[in-house]
Design an enzyme around this catalytic site. Structure first.
Site, mmCIF file in Angstrom:
data_model
loop_
_atom_site.group_PDB
_atom_site.id
_atom_site.type_symbol
_atom_site.label_atom_id
_atom_site.label_comp_id
_atom_site.label_asym_id
_atom_site.label_seq_id
_atom_site.Cartn_x
_atom_site.Cartn_y
_atom_site.Cartn_z
ATOM 1 N N ARG A 41 0.880 -1.168 0.000
ATOM 2 C CA ARG A 41 0.000 0.000 0.000
ATOM 3 C C ARG A 41 0.921 1.223 0.000
ATOM 4 O O ARG A 41 2.072 1.142 0.441
ATOM 5 C CB ARG A 41 -0.876 0.027 1.247
ATOM 6 C CG ARG A 41 -1.866 -1.101 1.327
ATOM 7 C CD ARG A 41 -2.638 -1.024 2.661
ATOM 8 N NE ARG A 41 -3.627 -2.085 2.729
ATOM 9 C CZ ARG A 41 -3.395 -3.280 3.258
ATOM 10 N NH1 ARG A 41 -2.213 -3.564 3.782
ATOM 11 N NH2 ARG A 41 -4.346 -4.189 3.278
ATOM 12 N N LYS A 66 -3.470 -1.637 8.177
ATOM 13 C CA LYS A 66 -4.852 -2.121 8.162
ATOM 14 C C LYS A 66 -4.974 -3.481 8.850
ATOM 15 O O LYS A 66 -5.642 -4.378 8.367
ATOM 16 C CB LYS A 66 -5.395 -2.182 6.733
ATOM 17 C CG LYS A 66 -5.522 -0.824 6.078
ATOM 18 C CD LYS A 66 -6.105 -0.950 4.710
ATOM 19 C CE LYS A 66 -7.430 -0.263 4.677
ATOM 20 N NZ LYS A 66 -8.087 -0.404 3.375
ATOM 21 N N HIS A 135 -2.207 1.987 -5.566
ATOM 22 C CA HIS A 135 -2.907 0.763 -5.155
ATOM 23 C C HIS A 135 -3.094 -0.193 -6.330
ATOM 24 O O HIS A 135 -3.251 -1.403 -6.134
ATOM 25 C CB HIS A 135 -4.247 1.094 -4.494
ATOM 26 C CG HIS A 135 -4.688 0.043 -3.525
ATOM 27 N ND1 HIS A 135 -4.091 -0.122 -2.279
ATOM 28 C CD2 HIS A 135 -5.627 -0.925 -3.616
ATOM 29 C CE1 HIS A 135 -4.661 -1.136 -1.658
ATOM 30 N NE2 HIS A 135 -5.586 -1.646 -2.442
ATOM 31 N N ARG A 138 -0.459 -2.772 -6.078
ATOM 32 C CA ARG A 138 -0.764 -3.837 -5.105
ATOM 33 C C ARG A 138 -1.661 -4.886 -5.750
ATOM 34 O O ARG A 138 -1.414 -6.087 -5.643
ATOM 35 C CB ARG A 138 -1.431 -3.239 -3.865
ATOM 36 C CG ARG A 138 -1.805 -4.279 -2.812
ATOM 37 C CD ARG A 138 -2.227 -3.604 -1.513
ATOM 38 N NE ARG A 138 -2.858 -4.502 -0.570
ATOM 39 C CZ ARG A 138 -2.207 -5.319 0.248
ATOM 40 N NH1 ARG A 138 -0.888 -5.379 0.219
ATOM 41 N NH2 ARG A 138 -2.862 -6.091 1.094
ATOM 42 N N HIS A 161 -3.005 -10.267 4.041
ATOM 43 C CA HIS A 161 -4.445 -10.288 4.296
ATOM 44 C C HIS A 161 -4.758 -11.173 5.499
ATOM 45 O O HIS A 161 -4.289 -12.304 5.569
ATOM 46 C CB HIS A 161 -5.211 -10.845 3.093
ATOM 47 C CG HIS A 161 -5.192 -9.970 1.893
ATOM 48 N ND1 HIS A 161 -5.380 -10.448 0.622
ATOM 49 C CD2 HIS A 161 -5.028 -8.631 1.748
ATOM 50 C CE1 HIS A 161 -5.324 -9.453 -0.245
ATOM 51 N NE2 HIS A 161 -5.103 -8.341 0.422
ATOM 52 N N TYR A 170 -8.251 -12.194 -6.622
ATOM 53 C CA TYR A 170 -7.151 -12.369 -7.573
ATOM 54 C C TYR A 170 -7.211 -13.724 -8.265
ATOM 55 O O TYR A 170 -6.901 -13.830 -9.439
ATOM 56 C CB TYR A 170 -5.797 -12.211 -6.859
ATOM 57 C CG TYR A 170 -5.654 -10.890 -6.169
ATOM 58 C CD1 TYR A 170 -5.754 -9.694 -6.878
ATOM 59 C CD2 TYR A 170 -5.438 -10.814 -4.801
ATOM 60 C CE1 TYR A 170 -5.638 -8.471 -6.242
ATOM 61 C CE2 TYR A 170 -5.313 -9.595 -4.161
ATOM 62 C CZ TYR A 170 -5.424 -8.434 -4.883
ATOM 63 O OH TYR A 170 -5.310 -7.220 -4.249
#
Length: 182
Positions: A41, A66, A135, A138, A161, A170
């Protein structure tokens, strides 16, 4: 038609070639490669510190935001030379004694806005048909890993994640995963 939210590998290369003409070519090329290869990010990218990089051990600490899982990634052959070039050039920047990896012209930590601005300009200079932003790199990382057949759980760990639902986008849209079914 839905607006595409990622860049292809050829578009990433075009961005890097476009920054090759700029005042901060070494910094910007290194920044784009690292953002793409590590799925960073923008705030993770501009928070990288010199101490996060171990050139001898060829690793980099990626501190995920995050509430993501921070991990140590390998430094890849394709980014070693741009990184070394930037580190040499960085010695001539004001604030080169700073801990931040990516410095502005004034010697401060490169801001999120400066990174967005650089990417927009590079997108225009490379005549991309899509307006790039950080982004997208990413997402490009996630899609490139899925295209290479990398397992969804490994992509999840790589991108930091916590929830697999953020990763399956993805792999779910990757038609290549069906190639060997029959």
């Amino acid at each position: 038609m839905k607006k595409r939210k990622y860049l292809t590998m050829s578009e990433v290369r075009k961005l890097i070639n476009a920054v090759g003409q700029g005042d901060h070519a070494d910094r910007d090329a290194c920044l784009i490669w690292m953002c793409f290869l590590h799925g960073c990010r923008v705030s993770e990218l501009n928070s990288l510190r010199l101490s996060d990089i171990d050139l001898e051990g060829r690793t980099i600490m990626i501190n995920r935001l995050k509430n993501g899982f921070s991990t140590i990634h390998p430094l890849f052959d394709i980014e070693i030379e741009p990184l070394q070039q930037w580190l040499r050039k960085r010695l001539n920047y004001r604030g080169c004694d700073s801990e931040w990896l990516f410095l502005s012209r004034q010697g401060n930590r490169l801001s999120r806005q400066q990174i967005y601005k650089m990417m927009r300009k590079s997108g225009r200079d490379s005549a991309l048909s899509i307006a790039p932003h950080p982004h997208m790199l990413r997402h490009a990382c996630g899609y490139a890993l899925a295209d290479r057949g990398i397992d969804t759980r490994l992509i999840q760990d790589y991108l930091g994640h916590r929830n697999i639902r953020h990763t399956v986008l993805y792999t779910a849209s990757n038609s290549r995963r069906f190639l060997d079914i029959w």
